[in-house]
Design an enzyme around this catalytic site. Structure first.
Site, PDB file in Angstrom:
ATOM      1  N   CYS A 114       0.823  -1.227   0.000  1.00  0.00           N
ATOM      2  CA  CYS A 114       0.000   0.000   0.000  1.00  0.00           C
ATOM      3  C   CYS A 114       0.849   1.266   0.000  1.00  0.00           C
ATOM      4  CB  CYS A 114      -0.946   0.013   1.194  1.00  0.00           C
ATOM      5  SG  CYS A 114      -2.102  -1.363   1.174  1.00  0.00           S
ATOM      6  N   HIS A 250      -3.204   7.529   1.932  1.00  0.00           N
ATOM      7  CA  HIS A 250      -3.621   6.198   1.491  1.00  0.00           C
ATOM      8  C   HIS A 250      -5.048   5.983   1.995  1.00  0.00           C
ATOM      9  CE1 HIS A 250      -3.961   2.042   0.733  1.00  0.00           C
ATOM     10  NE2 HIS A 250      -3.728   1.639   1.960  1.00  0.00           N
ATOM     11  N   ASN A 280     -10.104   0.207  -0.430  1.00  0.00           N
ATOM     12  CA  ASN A 280      -8.644   0.249  -0.350  1.00  0.00           C
ATOM     13  C   ASN A 280      -8.075  -0.352  -1.632  1.00  0.00           C
ATOM     14  OD1 ASN A 280      -5.937  -0.149   0.191  1.00  0.00           O
ATOM     15  ND2 ASN A 280      -6.251  -0.972   2.252  1.00  0.00           N
TER      16      ASN A 280
HETATM   17  O1  UT7 Z   1      -3.896  -0.880   3.316  1.00  0.00           O
HETATM   18  C1  UT7 Z   1      -3.096  -1.488   4.286  1.00  0.00           C
HETATM   19  C2  UT7 Z   1      -3.436  -0.992   5.578  1.00  0.00           C
HETATM   20  N1  UT7 Z   1      -4.633  -1.626   6.061  1.00  0.00           N
HETATM   21  C3  UT7 Z   1      -5.350  -0.999   6.938  1.00  0.00           C
HETATM   22  O2  UT7 Z   1      -5.043   0.119   7.258  1.00  0.00           O
HETATM   23  C4  UT7 Z   1      -6.499  -1.704   7.583  1.00  0.00           C
HETATM   24  C5  UT7 Z   1      -6.402  -1.476   9.056  1.00  0.00           C
HETATM   25  N2  UT7 Z   1      -7.471  -2.044   9.838  1.00  0.00           N
HETATM   26  C6  UT7 Z   1      -8.759  -1.616   9.748  1.00  0.00           C
HETATM   27  O3  UT7 Z   1      -9.085  -0.791   8.941  1.00  0.00           O
HETATM   28  C7  UT7 Z   1      -9.745  -2.158  10.761  1.00  0.00           C
HETATM   29  O4  UT7 Z   1      -9.064  -2.862  11.752  1.00  0.00           O
HETATM   30  C8  UT7 Z   1     -10.852  -3.029  10.137  1.00  0.00           C
HETATM   31  C9  UT7 Z   1     -11.787  -2.188   9.300  1.00  0.00           C
HETATM   32  C10 UT7 Z   1     -10.202  -4.122   9.303  1.00  0.00           C
HETATM   33  C11 UT7 Z   1     -11.681  -3.672  11.249  1.00  0.00           C
HETATM   34  O5  UT7 Z   1     -12.173  -2.700  12.142  1.00  0.00           O
HETATM   35  P1  UT7 Z   1     -12.071  -2.943  13.726  1.00  0.00           P
HETATM   36  O6  UT7 Z   1     -12.765  -1.837  14.378  1.00  0.00           O
HETATM   37  O7  UT7 Z   1     -10.603  -3.119  14.038  1.00  0.00           O
HETATM   38  O8  UT7 Z   1     -12.908  -4.226  13.920  1.00  0.00           O
HETATM   39  P2  UT7 Z   1     -12.433  -5.647  14.507  1.00  0.00           P
HETATM   40  O9  UT7 Z   1     -11.470  -6.303  13.587  1.00  0.00           O
HETATM   41  O10 UT7 Z   1     -12.030  -5.441  15.912  1.00  0.00           O
HETATM   42  O11 UT7 Z   1     -13.791  -6.422  14.485  1.00  0.00           O
HETATM   43  C12 UT7 Z   1     -14.872  -6.044  15.321  1.00  0.00           C
HETATM   44  C13 UT7 Z   1     -15.943  -7.099  15.191  1.00  0.00           C
HETATM   45  C14 UT7 Z   1     -15.427  -8.517  15.394  1.00  0.00           C
HETATM   46  O12 UT7 Z   1     -16.418  -9.241  16.084  1.00  0.00           O
HETATM   47  P3  UT7 Z   1     -16.220  -9.563  17.634  1.00  0.00           P
HETATM   48  O13 UT7 Z   1     -14.957 -10.356  17.721  1.00  0.00           O
HETATM   49  O14 UT7 Z   1     -16.123  -8.239  18.306  1.00  0.00           O
HETATM   50  O15 UT7 Z   1     -17.453 -10.333  17.957  1.00  0.00           O
HETATM   51  C15 UT7 Z   1     -15.325  -9.042  13.987  1.00  0.00           C
HETATM   52  O16 UT7 Z   1     -15.478 -10.438  13.916  1.00  0.00           O
HETATM   53  O17 UT7 Z   1     -16.497  -7.045  13.863  1.00  0.00           O
HETATM   54  C16 UT7 Z   1     -16.469  -8.355  13.295  1.00  0.00           C
HETATM   55  N3  UT7 Z   1     -16.288  -8.239  11.858  1.00  0.00           N
HETATM   56  C17 UT7 Z   1     -17.302  -8.020  11.013  1.00  0.00           C
HETATM   57  N4  UT7 Z   1     -18.633  -7.885  11.223  1.00  0.00           N
HETATM   58  C18 UT7 Z   1     -19.422  -7.670  10.159  1.00  0.00           C
HETATM   59  C19 UT7 Z   1     -15.142  -8.299  11.139  1.00  0.00           C
HETATM   60  N5  UT7 Z   1     -15.410  -8.115   9.837  1.00  0.00           N
HETATM   61  C20 UT7 Z   1     -16.755  -7.947   9.732  1.00  0.00           C
HETATM   62  C21 UT7 Z   1     -17.628  -7.727   8.653  1.00  0.00           C
HETATM   63  N6  UT7 Z   1     -18.925  -7.583   8.897  1.00  0.00           N
HETATM   64  N7  UT7 Z   1     -17.178  -7.615   7.367  1.00  0.00           N
END
Ligand code: UT7
Length: 323
Positions: A114, A250, A280
């Site tokens: 990225c 980005h 992204n």
């Molecule tokens: O380009 C390279 C750089 N990449 C990035 O910058 C990405 C960086 N990370 C992020 O943008 C975020 O961490 C995400 C958008 C990927 C995720 O957001 P988050 O606030 O960190 O959520 P999380 O991973 O902590 O997930 C929260 C909850 C989880 O459920 P539990 O464990 O709390 O019950 C996940 O299982 O959301 C759940 N979850 C989803 N729910 C519905 C994960 N993906 C999904 C989904 N739909 N697609």
């Protein structure tokens, strides 16, 4: 007299197919509401089955060349930032060279995921200011839809396909930060973090593989490192956050974009935001946002622009340029 690498043209290309968040709802356990609120993404473009990264890249390049009023053979170097080249080799850049009908110059890819476009800009700048070339076509292009695991809801909803390109040209400057062109670069990587964002395929596995990400960990690093690298590049240029007209970050996550701007003390109305429409697009996201920013009338000649990106590696960096 100081030589500067000045942007003469910019352009982008997005595949025709637009995929809204709702498309995922009957395939995996997710919702438009979750995707919007956690990432800011509303839709993304996916390449057609027969469309490759080099095709997207060449389409964007043609638009940048048209804005610059240049023919392909007036370009000395083509640099493509990508993690999704059509084949293991040759480079996507040589394929772009062929697609554009170029019969001279040289071409190579840059792989910093990225952060690839920021790294590619820095390489093109180095070639120009050292006098090795006069003009470079710098492209970010990706077809991440080919490496997404469509059963992994934590990653598949985040990525999209697209390409953006800029034409850089050597110009005489005064050596001050009032010059147009690239004023400073700051590049970093930390291979110890390779396990939090990677593709589980390649020549060692005999497969193309799929993207794997520990989203929370990457998020934590992004929030910490992006403002740091942007501030470092600004300091090298002898400039401060107050001098910045546009941050072109980005486009991975709206929450990361907001928190980086806040850390830098820059209002959101000075940030070019496209993540809602593109998702992204990895190395393509910054040149896409630059092109859209110009099209919208946001970025104008003379504006101070700061780009910043982080991705797999980890690799991260920033380029400060006067448009
Ligand atoms: O380009 C390279 C750089 N990449 C990035 O910058 C990405 C960086 N990370 C992020 O943008 C975020 O961490 C995400 C958008 C990927 C995720 O957001 P988050 O606030 O960190 O959520 P999380 O991973 O902590 O997930 C929260 C909850 C989880 O459920 P539990 O464990 O709390 O019950 C996940 O299982 O959301 C759940 N979850 C989803 N729910 C519905 C994960 N993906 C999904 C989904 N739909 N697609």
């Amino acid at each position: 007299m100081t030589t500067r690498a000045v942007v003469r043209g910019v352009g982008h290309y997005l595949p025709e197919r637009i995929v809204p968040n709702e498309w995922f709802e009957d395939k995996i356990d997710t919702s438009d509401e979750w995707i919007r609120s956690r990432s800011g993404i509303e839709r993304r473009h996916f390449a057609a089955e027969n469309q490759t990264t080099s095709e997207l890249a060449a389409n964007a390049a043609q638009k940048a060349l048209a804005m610059a009023g240049l023919e392909p053979d007036e370009i000395d170097a083509v640099i493509v930032a990508t993690s999704t080249a059509d084949l293991t080799f040759p480079s996507a850049a040589t394929m772009v060279q062929e697609r554009l009908g170029m019969t001279r110059g040289f071409a190579f890819d840059v792989q910093a995921v990225c952060a690839g476009f920021v790294f590619a800009l820095a390489q093109a700048n180095a070639l120009i200011i050292s006098g090795q070339i006069n003009r470079a076509l710098v492209i970010g292009a990706e077809t991440f839809s080919r490496i997404i695991d469509f059963t992994d809801r934590a990653t598949c909803v985040l990525f999209g396909d697209g390409a953006g390109a800029v034409v850089l040209e050597a110009a005489d400057g005064t050596g001050t930060n009032a010059d147009r062109g690239i004023l400073a670069t700051d590049l970093n990587s930390d291979g110890r973090q390779r396990g939090i964002l990677y593709v589980d395929g390649g020549v060692s596995t005999g497969t193309t593989g799929h993207l794997r990400m520990e989203g929370k960990e990457v998020f934590r690093h992004a929030v910490e490192k992006l403002a740091q690298t942007a501030d470092a590049a600004l300091e090298k240029a002898g400039l401060k956050a107050d001098d910045v007209d546009w941050i072109v970050p980005h486009q991975a996550n709206l929450r990361i974009i907001k928190s980086t701007a806040q850390k830098m003390g820059i209002d959101l109305d000075r940030v070019v935001i496209t993540v809602q429409d593109h998702g992204n697009t990895s190395a393509a996201s910054i040149p896409l946002a630059l092109s859209v920013g110009v099209e919208r009338g946001q970025i104008k000649q003379g504006d101070l622009v700061v780009t910043e990106a982080i991705g797999g590696g980890l690799a991260w960096g920033s380029v400060v340029l006067r448009w």
